[in-house]
Design a protein around this motif. Structure first.
Motif, PDB file in Angstrom:
ATOM      1  N   ALA A 198       0.830  -1.203   0.000  1.00  0.00           N
ATOM      2  CA  ALA A 198       0.000   0.000   0.000  1.00  0.00           C
ATOM      3  C   ALA A 198       0.867   1.257   0.000  1.00  0.00           C
ATOM      4  CB  ALA A 198      -0.929  -0.018   1.213  1.00  0.00           C
ATOM      5  N   LEU A 199       1.929   1.256   0.800  1.00  0.00           N
ATOM      6  CA  LEU A 199       2.845   2.407   0.811  1.00  0.00           C
ATOM      7  C   LEU A 199       3.447   2.634  -0.565  1.00  0.00           C
ATOM      8  CD1 LEU A 199       4.820   2.003   4.178  1.00  0.00           C
ATOM      9  CD2 LEU A 199       3.324   3.893   3.523  1.00  0.00           C
ATOM     10  N   ARG A 200       3.857   1.548  -1.205  1.00  0.00           N
ATOM     11  CA  ARG A 200       4.445   1.689  -2.547  1.00  0.00           C
ATOM     12  C   ARG A 200       3.427   2.267  -3.522  1.00  0.00           C
ATOM     13  NH1 ARG A 200       7.489  -3.023  -6.098  1.00  0.00           N
ATOM     14  NH2 ARG A 200       7.834  -1.725  -7.969  1.00  0.00           N
ATOM     15  N   ALA A 201       2.160   1.790  -3.426  1.00  0.00           N
ATOM     16  CA  ALA A 201       1.131   2.317  -4.323  1.00  0.00           C
ATOM     17  C   ALA A 201       0.913   3.801  -4.098  1.00  0.00           C
ATOM     18  CB  ALA A 201      -0.164   1.537  -4.102  1.00  0.00           C
ATOM     19  N   HIS A 202       0.848   4.233  -2.831  1.00  0.00           N
ATOM     20  CA  HIS A 202       0.669   5.652  -2.540  1.00  0.00           C
ATOM     21  C   HIS A 202       1.834   6.477  -3.077  1.00  0.00           C
ATOM     22  CE1 HIS A 202      -3.038   5.607  -0.281  1.00  0.00           C
ATOM     23  NE2 HIS A 202      -2.581   4.657   0.550  1.00  0.00           N
ATOM     24  N   VAL A 203       3.040   5.966  -2.885  1.00  0.00           N
ATOM     25  CA  VAL A 203       4.211   6.706  -3.356  1.00  0.00           C
ATOM     26  C   VAL A 203       4.217   6.793  -4.880  1.00  0.00           C
ATOM     27  CG1 VAL A 203       6.727   6.700  -3.465  1.00  0.00           C
ATOM     28  CG2 VAL A 203       5.581   6.154  -1.314  1.00  0.00           C
ATOM     29  N   GLU A 204       3.894   5.707  -5.561  1.00  0.00           N
ATOM     30  CA  GLU A 204       3.872   5.724  -7.031  1.00  0.00           C
ATOM     31  C   GLU A 204       2.797   6.678  -7.557  1.00  0.00           C
ATOM     32  OE1 GLU A 204       3.314   1.669  -8.060  1.00  0.00           O
ATOM     33  OE2 GLU A 204       5.442   1.129  -7.860  1.00  0.00           O
ATOM     34  N   VAL A 205       1.612   6.678  -6.895  1.00  0.00           N
ATOM     35  CA  VAL A 205       0.564   7.619  -7.306  1.00  0.00           C
ATOM     36  C   VAL A 205       1.013   9.050  -7.082  1.00  0.00           C
ATOM     37  CG1 VAL A 205      -1.759   8.440  -6.763  1.00  0.00           C
ATOM     38  CG2 VAL A 205      -1.331   5.995  -7.002  1.00  0.00           C
ATOM     39  N   GLY A 206       1.666   9.272  -5.913  1.00  0.00           N
ATOM     40  CA  GLY A 206       2.131  10.626  -5.635  1.00  0.00           C
ATOM     41  C   GLY A 206       3.176  11.093  -6.621  1.00  0.00           C
ATOM     42  N   LEU A 207       4.056  10.170  -7.052  1.00  0.00           N
ATOM     43  CA  LEU A 207       5.074  10.559  -8.017  1.00  0.00           C
ATOM     44  C   LEU A 207       4.467  10.823  -9.396  1.00  0.00           C
ATOM     45  CD1 LEU A 207       7.975   8.110  -7.077  1.00  0.00           C
ATOM     46  CD2 LEU A 207       7.848  10.550  -6.617  1.00  0.00           C
ATOM     47  N   ALA A 208       3.476   9.994  -9.764  1.00  0.00           N
ATOM     48  CA  ALA A 208       2.873  10.161 -11.092  1.00  0.00           C
ATOM     49  C   ALA A 208       1.837  11.284 -11.124  1.00  0.00           C
ATOM     50  CB  ALA A 208       2.227   8.848 -11.534  1.00  0.00           C
ATOM     51  N   HIS A 209       1.069  11.383 -10.041  1.00  0.00           N
ATOM     52  CA  HIS A 209       0.002  12.396  -9.984  1.00  0.00           C
ATOM     53  C   HIS A 209       0.028  13.042  -8.600  1.00  0.00           C
ATOM     54  CE1 HIS A 209      -1.532  10.528 -13.664  1.00  0.00           C
ATOM     55  NE2 HIS A 209      -1.448   9.348 -13.026  1.00  0.00           N
ATOM     56  N   PRO A 210       0.822  14.051  -8.412  1.00  0.00           N
ATOM     57  CA  PRO A 210       0.927  14.664  -7.079  1.00  0.00           C
ATOM     58  C   PRO A 210      -0.405  15.157  -6.546  1.00  0.00           C
ATOM     59  CG  PRO A 210       2.681  15.426  -8.515  1.00  0.00           C
ATOM     60  CD  PRO A 210       1.734  14.665  -9.381  1.00  0.00           C
ATOM     61  N   LEU A 234      -3.237  13.696  -6.643  1.00  0.00           N
ATOM     62  CA  LEU A 234      -4.061  12.603  -6.122  1.00  0.00           C
ATOM     63  C   LEU A 234      -3.504  11.981  -4.836  1.00  0.00           C
ATOM     64  CD1 LEU A 234      -4.920  10.754  -9.480  1.00  0.00           C
ATOM     65  CD2 LEU A 234      -6.290  12.456  -8.240  1.00  0.00           C
ATOM     66  N   LEU A 235      -2.384  12.463  -4.356  1.00  0.00           N
ATOM     67  CA  LEU A 235      -1.767  11.887  -3.151  1.00  0.00           C
ATOM     68  C   LEU A 235      -2.635  12.159  -1.931  1.00  0.00           C
ATOM     69  CD1 LEU A 235       0.645  10.456  -1.860  1.00  0.00           C
ATOM     70  CD2 LEU A 235       1.698  12.714  -1.549  1.00  0.00           C
ATOM     71  N   ARG A 236      -2.969  11.085  -1.194  1.00  0.00           N
ATOM     72  CA  ARG A 236      -3.749  11.191   0.033  1.00  0.00           C
ATOM     73  C   ARG A 236      -2.811  11.040   1.223  1.00  0.00           C
ATOM     74  NH1 ARG A 236      -8.957   7.342  -1.502  1.00  0.00           N
ATOM     75  NH2 ARG A 236      -9.648   8.565  -3.341  1.00  0.00           N
ATOM     76  N   GLY A 237      -2.496  12.149   1.812  1.00  0.00           N
ATOM     77  CA  GLY A 237      -1.495  12.152   2.887  1.00  0.00           C
ATOM     78  C   GLY A 237      -1.907  11.373   4.115  1.00  0.00           C
ATOM     79  N   GLN A 238      -3.200  11.435   4.487  1.00  0.00           N
ATOM     80  CA  GLN A 238      -3.644  10.741   5.689  1.00  0.00           C
ATOM     81  C   GLN A 238      -3.547   9.219   5.525  1.00  0.00           C
ATOM     82  OE1 GLN A 238      -4.402  12.189   8.661  1.00  0.00           O
ATOM     83  NE2 GLN A 238      -4.345  10.073   9.389  1.00  0.00           N
ATOM     84  N   GLU A 239      -3.960   8.721   4.365  1.00  0.00           N
ATOM     85  CA  GLU A 239      -3.853   7.288   4.136  1.00  0.00           C
ATOM     86  C   GLU A 239      -2.387   6.835   4.124  1.00  0.00           C
ATOM     87  OE1 GLU A 239      -5.917   6.026   0.709  1.00  0.00           O
ATOM     88  OE2 GLU A 239      -7.891   6.738   1.380  1.00  0.00           O
ATOM     89  N   LEU A 240      -1.545   7.661   3.529  1.00  0.00           N
ATOM     90  CA  LEU A 240      -0.116   7.336   3.534  1.00  0.00           C
ATOM     91  C   LEU A 240       0.424   7.302   4.951  1.00  0.00           C
ATOM     92  CD1 LEU A 240       2.522   6.823   2.035  1.00  0.00           C
ATOM     93  CD2 LEU A 240       2.792   9.314   1.812  1.00  0.00           C
ATOM     94  N   LEU A 241       0.017   8.296   5.767  1.00  0.00           N
ATOM     95  CA  LEU A 241       0.472   8.333   7.155  1.00  0.00           C
ATOM     96  C   LEU A 241      -0.047   7.134   7.933  1.00  0.00           C
ATOM     97  CD1 LEU A 241       1.943   9.788   9.435  1.00  0.00           C
ATOM     98  CD2 LEU A 241      -0.142  11.128   9.841  1.00  0.00           C
ATOM     99  N   ASP A 242      -1.308   6.739   7.693  1.00  0.00           N
ATOM    100  CA  ASP A 242      -1.866   5.571   8.383  1.00  0.00           C
ATOM    101  C   ASP A 242      -1.078   4.312   8.043  1.00  0.00           C
ATOM    102  OD1 ASP A 242      -3.755   7.181   9.511  1.00  0.00           O
ATOM    103  OD2 ASP A 242      -5.338   6.695   8.058  1.00  0.00           O
ATOM    104  N   ASP A 243      -0.710   4.159   6.781  1.00  0.00           N
ATOM    105  CA  ASP A 243       0.075   2.974   6.409  1.00  0.00           C
ATOM    106  C   ASP A 243       1.450   2.988   7.051  1.00  0.00           C
ATOM    107  OD1 ASP A 243      -1.884   1.761   4.896  1.00  0.00           O
ATOM    108  OD2 ASP A 243      -1.345   2.865   3.079  1.00  0.00           O
ATOM    109  N   VAL A 244       2.051   4.158   7.128  1.00  0.00           N
ATOM    110  CA  VAL A 244       3.367   4.267   7.772  1.00  0.00           C
ATOM    111  C   VAL A 244       3.267   3.920   9.255  1.00  0.00           C
ATOM    112  CG1 VAL A 244       5.222   5.856   8.411  1.00  0.00           C
ATOM    113  CG2 VAL A 244       4.261   5.930   6.116  1.00  0.00           C
ATOM    114  N   VAL A 245       2.217   4.439   9.919  1.00  0.00           N
ATOM    115  CA  VAL A 245       2.028   4.142  11.344  1.00  0.00           C
ATOM    116  C   VAL A 245       1.798   2.657  11.551  1.00  0.00           C
ATOM    117  CG1 VAL A 245       0.513   4.517  13.320  1.00  0.00           C
ATOM    118  CG2 VAL A 245       1.229   6.443  11.909  1.00  0.00           C
TER     119      VAL A 245
END
Length: 469
Positions: A267-279, A281-292
């Protein structure tokens, strides 16, 4: 800093097997015992024979001395036929007044005399008597007496020690071949007995040498005897059982950890790839939840690794009621309210952080399954011997735990949620960590019976808590 050098000493039997060492030791001990016993036997026999000869000579010397004082002394003193003995009466100036036939024509056979305060004196001499050529051993006794003219004389009486020497030679001749034969018998019996005793040990060694990390299912043979080797075999098999169980548990743990880490990392990789391709569309809260989530899972894995390694943190006396109150205050409002019921006396010896972790994990589990409320009760239960236990119960009004799953839920990475979603199900490590921490504190944690979900934690109170190892 180096310590003082210790001089190297070569071993008594370098590279020798236990069988060789045992046989050599047994032979050496028996040899020393036989030599000491033989020497003692010869000494006792010699002392007895010499003492007997001395007593015989002393009796004859006193008998001759008594007739000398009475004036009935004859020139030739009689001795028993066939006996190697001697008798002689000598004045202080060296004249021979009377003697036995075998000393005819000889001068004094000895020159020693008893001390003034002694009745007699004895010496061992080697003499040649008429008509036998060659010297023979004698035990000669000297006794002071009164002569015919009233002057002092010395009576010498001797008894042959040839019989004593012959007896000693006879014993030595009999023992000389017997001692080596007995030592050979001891060596053979010890060699055979040691070989039979060590045969199971060799079988154990050979079997252990075949056991590898990939084949822990093999076990060492247990001999039919109930001796130390059999107990060693049973202990080794128990150790192998624990080792196999530990290895299986480690493999399952690694596999489960890899599986649980795969989803959040993906999931983290998917969020990072989406953020790199489409900044945008990046959902920061979901990314933070996965990191936590990954961080919490890594922390749980490190904690379990420390518990498996037997690490013992610092422990102090803690009031479980006060600790539960502090944990609830720190957690704040949850999905459902939590009521605390506490009684005095629930004081245990433990680590504050680890005991708080147990309560946190139990409350997290209850918050996921409770419908309207949770009750936490802390009490102290006295035992028959005086020292009791502190009891913490966490009860929720949810669906409860099926009886068949009340032990399985404490297995690592086990979740009973049908959806097994990340939000509802957790990681499956909370209850496993809670039980391991309870066991590390000398207590127990289990799922209770009754309606709803009920978990019971029991810890020994401070007076009954064993000292940490």
């Amino acid at each position: 800093m180096r310590g003082p050098a210790v001089p190297w000493r070569p071993p008594l039997f370098p590279r020798a097997s236990v069988r060789v060492k045992t046989t050599a030791g047994a032979v050496a001990v028996v040899a020393v015992a036989l030599l000491a016993g033989s020497a003692g036997l010869l000494g006792v026999i010699h002392h007895g024979l010499v003492g007997s000869a001395e007593r015989t000579a002393l009796a004859r010397a006193e008998a001759v001395g008594s007739v000398t004082g009475e004036g009935r002394l004859v020139e030739r003193l009689a001795i028993p036929d066939g006996e190697d003995s001697l008798l002689q009466v000598v004045t202080d100036d060296g004249r021979v007044l009377a003697a036995s036939e075998n000393l005819a024509g000889r001068g004094p056979v000895a020159s020693f005399a008893p001390a003034p305060d002694h009745r007699s004196a004895a010496r061992g001499l080697r003499l040649a008597l008429h008509p036998r050529p060659g010297q023979q051993p004698f035990r000669v006794v000297a006794v002071r007496a009164t002569g015919i003219d009233g002057g002092p004389v010395t009576v010498y009486a001797g008894t042959s020690l040839a019989t004593a020497e012959y007896t000693q030679r006879l014993i030595l001749t009999a023992m000389a071949p017997g001692i080596p034969l007995l030592l050979l018998l001891v060596a053979a019996v010890t060699w055979r007995s040691t070989g039979r005793a060590l045969r199971p040990v060799e079988a154990i060694r050979a079997e252990v040498a075949e056991i590898t990390a990939r084949d822990l299912g093999r076990r060492v043979p247990v001999p039919a005897s109930r001796d130390e080797v059999a107990r060693l075999s049973l202990t080794m098999n128990d150790t192998l059982d624990r080792l196999e169980e530990s290895m299986d548990r480690q493999r399952r743990f690694v596999a489960d950890a890899s599986h649980e880490l795969r989803n959040p990392i993906a999931a983290l990789r998917a969020h990072v790839e989406v953020g790199l391709a489409h900044p945008g569309l990046l959902r920061g809260q979901e990314l933070l939840d996965d990191v936590v989530r990954v961080q919490q899972l890594a922390d749980d894995l490190l904690l379990l690794a420390g518990l498996d390694a037997g690490r013992q943190p610092e422990r102090t006396a803690l009031d479980l009621g006060a600790l539960a109150e502090l944990v609830l205050a720190r957690r704040g409002e949850g999905r459902v309210p939590v009521a605390l019921e506490r009684a005095p006396g629930a004081v245990v010896l433990g680590n504050r952080g680890q005991l708080a972790r147990i309560l946190d994990n139990l409350l997290d589990n209850a918050q996921r399954h409770a419908r309207t409320g949770i009750t936490v009760s802390v009490s102290a239960c006295a035992a028959g011997g005086g020292a009791g236990s502190a009891v913490v119960e966490v009860h929720d009004d949810g669906s409860g735990v099926p009886e068949a799953d009340r032990e399985r839920i404490f297995t690592r990475f086990t979740r009973l949620d049908a959806s097994r979603s990340r939000d509802a199900g957790g990681t499956g490590l909370g209850l496993a960590i809670a039980r391991d921490l309870a066991v590390a504190h000398g207590g127990t944690l289990g799922a209770g019976t009754g309606p709803g979900g009920r978990f019971v934690l029991r810890l020994p109170v401070e007076s009954a808590m064993p000292a940490p190892r």
